[in-house]
Write a protein that holds these residues in place. Structure first.
Motif, PDB file in Angstrom:
ATOM      1  N   UNK A  96      39.359   8.681 -12.854  1.00 33.64           N
ATOM      2  CA  UNK A  96      38.713   7.045 -12.633  1.00 33.64           C
ATOM      3  C   UNK A  96      38.183   6.467 -12.074  1.00 33.64           C
ATOM      4  N   UNK A  97      37.433   7.337 -11.465  1.00 33.00           N
ATOM      5  CA  UNK A  97      35.966   6.677 -10.075  1.00 33.00           C
ATOM      6  C   UNK A  97      34.689   7.467 -11.045  1.00 33.00           C
ATOM      7  N   UNK A  98      34.958   8.811 -11.810  1.00 34.07           N
ATOM      8  CA  UNK A  98      34.089   9.209 -12.840  1.00 34.07           C
ATOM      9  C   UNK A  98      33.718   7.946 -13.949  1.00 34.07           C
ATOM     10  N   UNK A  99      34.905   7.484 -14.353  1.00 31.26           N
ATOM     11  CA  UNK A  99      35.125   6.701 -15.531  1.00 31.26           C
ATOM     12  C   UNK A  99      33.957   5.422 -15.467  1.00 31.26           C
ATOM     13  N   UNK A 100      34.631   5.202 -14.191  1.00 28.36           N
ATOM     14  CA  UNK A 100      33.534   3.685 -13.879  1.00 28.36           C
ATOM     15  C   UNK A 100      32.629   3.914 -13.443  1.00 28.36           C
ATOM     16  N   UNK A 101      32.002   5.097 -12.782  1.00 28.33           N
ATOM     17  CA  UNK A 101      30.530   5.352 -12.517  1.00 28.33           C
ATOM     18  C   UNK A 101      30.038   5.369 -14.021  1.00 28.33           C
ATOM     19  N   UNK A 102      30.124   6.127 -14.559  1.00 27.08           N
ATOM     20  CA  UNK A 102      29.780   5.655 -16.230  1.00 27.08           C
ATOM     21  C   UNK A 102      29.323   4.375 -16.550  1.00 27.08           C
ATOM     22  N   UNK A 103      30.513   4.181 -16.449  1.00 23.91           N
ATOM     23  CA  UNK A 103      30.760   2.534 -16.869  1.00 23.91           C
ATOM     24  C   UNK A 103      28.667   1.579 -16.556  1.00 23.91           C
ATOM     25  N   UNK A 104      29.242   2.007 -14.713  1.00 21.92           N
ATOM     26  CA  UNK A 104      27.947   1.295 -14.502  1.00 21.92           C
ATOM     27  C   UNK A 104      26.414   1.749 -15.093  1.00 21.92           C
ATOM     28  N   UNK A 105      26.612   2.887 -14.659  1.00 24.31           N
ATOM     29  CA  UNK A 105      25.628   3.414 -15.557  1.00 24.31           C
ATOM     30  C   UNK A 105      25.108   3.359 -16.883  1.00 24.31           C
ATOM     31  N   UNK A 106      26.315   2.660 -17.417  1.00 25.04           N
ATOM     32  CA  UNK A 106      25.428   2.691 -19.396  1.00 25.04           C
ATOM     33  C   UNK A 106      25.244   1.431 -19.053  1.00 25.04           C
ATOM     34  N   UNK A 107      25.786   0.573 -18.046  1.00 24.71           N
ATOM     35  CA  UNK A 107      25.604  -0.987 -18.275  1.00 24.71           C
ATOM     36  C   UNK A 107      24.248  -0.581 -17.781  1.00 24.71           C
ATOM     37  N   UNK A 108      23.206   0.476 -17.036  1.00 21.24           N
ATOM     38  CA  UNK A 108      22.224  -0.347 -16.433  1.00 21.24           C
ATOM     39  C   UNK A 108      21.157   0.482 -17.426  1.00 21.24           C
ATOM     40  N   UNK A 109      21.626   1.452 -18.169  1.00 19.05           N
ATOM     41  CA  UNK A 109      20.987   2.043 -19.213  1.00 19.05           C
ATOM     42  C   UNK A 109      21.017   1.047 -20.029  1.00 19.05           C
ATOM     43  N   UNK A 110      21.708   0.496 -20.556  1.00 21.31           N
ATOM     44  CA  UNK A 110      21.846  -1.055 -21.715  1.00 21.31           C
ATOM     45  C   UNK A 110      20.917  -2.050 -21.228  1.00 21.31           C
ATOM     46  N   UNK A 111      21.273  -2.373 -19.690  1.00 18.74           N
ATOM     47  CA  UNK A 111      19.601  -3.191 -19.204  1.00 18.74           C
ATOM     48  C   UNK A 111      18.487  -3.274 -20.001  1.00 18.74           C
ATOM     49  N   UNK A 112      18.305  -1.688 -19.244  1.00 19.14           N
ATOM     50  CA  UNK A 112      16.910  -1.265 -19.455  1.00 19.14           C
ATOM     51  C   UNK A 112      16.734  -1.065 -20.053  1.00 19.14           C
ATOM     52  N   UNK A 113      17.010  -0.753 -21.640  1.00 23.14           N
ATOM     53  CA  UNK A 113      17.107  -0.229 -22.640  1.00 23.14           C
ATOM     54  C   UNK A 113      16.309  -1.603 -23.631  1.00 23.14           C
ATOM     55  N   UNK A 114      17.090  -3.015 -23.100  1.00 22.00           N
ATOM     56  CA  UNK A 114      16.903  -4.043 -23.795  1.00 22.00           C
ATOM     57  C   UNK A 114      16.015  -4.484 -23.316  1.00 22.00           C
ATOM     58  N   UNK A 115      15.975  -4.510 -21.567  1.00 23.97           N
ATOM     59  CA  UNK A 115      14.466  -5.524 -21.030  1.00 23.97           C
ATOM     60  C   UNK A 115      13.366  -4.295 -21.417  1.00 23.97           C
ATOM     61  N   UNK A 116      13.036  -3.210 -21.893  1.00 28.89           N
ATOM     62  CA  UNK A 116      12.463  -2.747 -22.165  1.00 28.89           C
ATOM     63  C   UNK A 116      11.465  -2.620 -23.985  1.00 28.89           C
ATOM     64  N   UNK A 117      12.708  -2.376 -24.869  1.00 22.79           N
ATOM     65  CA  UNK A 117      12.236  -3.134 -26.213  1.00 22.79           C
ATOM     66  C   UNK A 117      12.316  -4.982 -25.874  1.00 22.79           C
ATOM     67  N   UNK A 118      12.720  -5.501 -24.984  1.00 18.37           N
ATOM     68  CA  UNK A 118      11.650  -6.435 -25.381  1.00 18.37           C
ATOM     69  C   UNK A 118      10.167  -6.978 -25.082  1.00 18.37           C
ATOM     70  N   UNK A 119       9.626  -6.422 -24.025  1.00 20.95           N
ATOM     71  CA  UNK A 119       9.015  -6.050 -23.594  1.00 20.95           C
ATOM     72  C   UNK A 119       7.923  -5.422 -25.050  1.00 20.95           C
ATOM     73  N   UNK A 120       8.039  -4.593 -25.634  1.00 21.61           N
ATOM     74  CA  UNK A 120       7.224  -3.894 -26.209  1.00 21.61           C
ATOM     75  C   UNK A 120       7.376  -5.412 -27.394  1.00 21.61           C
ATOM     76  N   UNK A 121       7.874  -5.464 -28.045  1.00 20.80           N
ATOM     77  CA  UNK A 121       7.595  -6.585 -28.788  1.00 20.80           C
ATOM     78  C   UNK A 121       6.974  -7.889 -28.161  1.00 20.80           C
ATOM     79  N   UNK A 122       7.223  -8.617 -27.418  1.00 23.12           N
ATOM     80  CA  UNK A 122       6.099  -9.422 -26.423  1.00 23.12           C
ATOM     81  C   UNK A 122       4.813  -8.844 -26.409  1.00 23.12           C
ATOM     82  N   UNK A 123       4.686  -7.127 -25.585  1.00 26.47           N
ATOM     83  CA  UNK A 123       2.763  -7.675 -25.906  1.00 26.47           C
ATOM     84  C   UNK A 123       2.479  -7.289 -27.137  1.00 26.47           C
ATOM     85  N   UNK A 124       3.460  -6.561 -27.774  1.00 29.39           N
ATOM     86  CA  UNK A 124       2.451  -6.070 -29.266  1.00 29.39           C
ATOM     87  C   UNK A 124       2.530  -7.952 -29.971  1.00 29.39           C
ATOM     88  N   UNK A 125       3.371  -8.732 -29.763  1.00 31.05           N
ATOM     89  CA  UNK A 125       2.947 -10.384 -30.277  1.00 31.05           C
ATOM     90  C   UNK A 125       1.972 -10.615 -30.026  1.00 31.05           C
TER      91      UNK A 125
END
Length: 320
Positions: A96-125
């Protein structure tokens, strides 16, 4: 499945232990998601290796390298979560603790990927709207600074959510869920409109230049627009499903199906970028004879492609 797993999936969501048709769909889609995660991790690992050792580093290559790391981390966490959910011994506190830890890291990676893709499209624009400034006045290490700041921002937001949830609201899962929902609304409310606006402007400008000059659009722009489109169609449902589960009174089976489908589509999104790079960068006449580094370098090349000639296979901007 255990009640611990059920509460981790979503508030009020339980998985019926009997093998109903919904349960069969859940396990089938979960299996497909696991296969997609494995293939996606392999593809993103190849991209990371090539950009680290085989392809000359440009500002855009720095963004792609960081995006590949975020996608790899997301897929790794998603595969771990799916493995834990389908384990028959998921009742242990350690799991259960491993599951909660993986879930938090997944949200962290999702947030980072979203922000990086936003930065890429903004800089190209910006490079299309203000080409002189972009070519002559942009800071030399802007991409590295932006990537570092976005990773730090994603880490800070997820750390604060985890800290307050564990320190103050651990007995009340509903409050923890509300904190996650607030952070998700901030992330989607800020990054998503910027990504959509910049990508729309980029698409209009690329289409206009293509019609006026009768020249193929740069492969780099095709890569960006394809990546943004795949994210909006495949990965966005994972970012908004919390709102649906919280505000919309979906039936229990409907919640379960939406969760597994949104996970599968997000796995497709994080696995699709390497495929996009190699499809856009490949040339029909040399598709089976070129190295992966040459194909990737051509896809990420930030210069107009000469008509009727082979293009170099390296990223040719100034930042090394």
């Amino acid at each position: 499945m255990s009640s611990t797993q059920n509460s981790s999936l979503a508030p009020g969501l339980t998985i019926i232990p009997t093998m109903t048709s919904v349960t069969w769909v859940y396990f089938s889609v979960t299996f497909l998601a696991m296969v997609t995660c494995v293939l996606g991790m392999a593809g993103n690992s190849v991209v990371i290796w090539l950009l680290s050792f085989r392809v000359r580093r440009s500002p855009f290559c720095v963004y792609v390298l960081n995006l590949a790391v975020a996608d790899l981390l997301f897929l790794l966490c998603m595969a771990s979560l799916l493995s834990l959910e389908t384990r028959p011994l998921f009742t242990s506190s350690t799991s259960s603790r491993v599951y909660e830890g993986m879930k938090r890291i997944k949200y962290f990676a999702y947030t980072a990927g979203l922000s990086l893709l936003t930065a890429i499209s903004t800089q190209r624009c910006l490079s299309v709207l203000f080409p002189i400034w972009y070519k002559c006045h942009q800071p030399r290490h802007l991409s590295s600074v932006v990537c570092g700041a976005l990773w730090a921002l994603a880490l800070l937001m997820n750390f604060l959510a985890s800290f307050f949830c564990i320190r103050f609201w651990h007995p009340d899962e509903n409050q923890c869920f509300q904190v996650d929902m607030v952070l998700s609304s901030l992330i989607l409310g800020i990054f998503m409109p910027v990504m959509i606006l910049s990508s729309t402007i980029l698409l209009i400008q690329v289409r206009k230049n293509t019609l006026l000059r009768r020249r193929r659009p740069r492969r780099l722009f095709v890569v960006i627009l394809a990546s943004v489109f795949v994210f909006l169609t495949c990965s966005l449902p994972l970012g908004i499903y919390w709102f649906l589960l919280y505000w919309v009174g979906l039936p229990e089976d409907g919640r379960l199906l939406y969760i597994c489908l949104s996970r599968f589509s997000s796995c497709l999104s994080s696995s699709a970028n390497p495929v996009i790079y190699f499809l856009v960068g490949s040339q029909k006449s040399h598709r089976l004879r070129e190295s992966l580094g040459a194909v990737l370098g051509r896809a990420l090349r930030d210069e107009p492609e000469p008509e009727g000639r082979e293009t170099p296979s390296v990223c040719t901007n100034d930042e090394i």
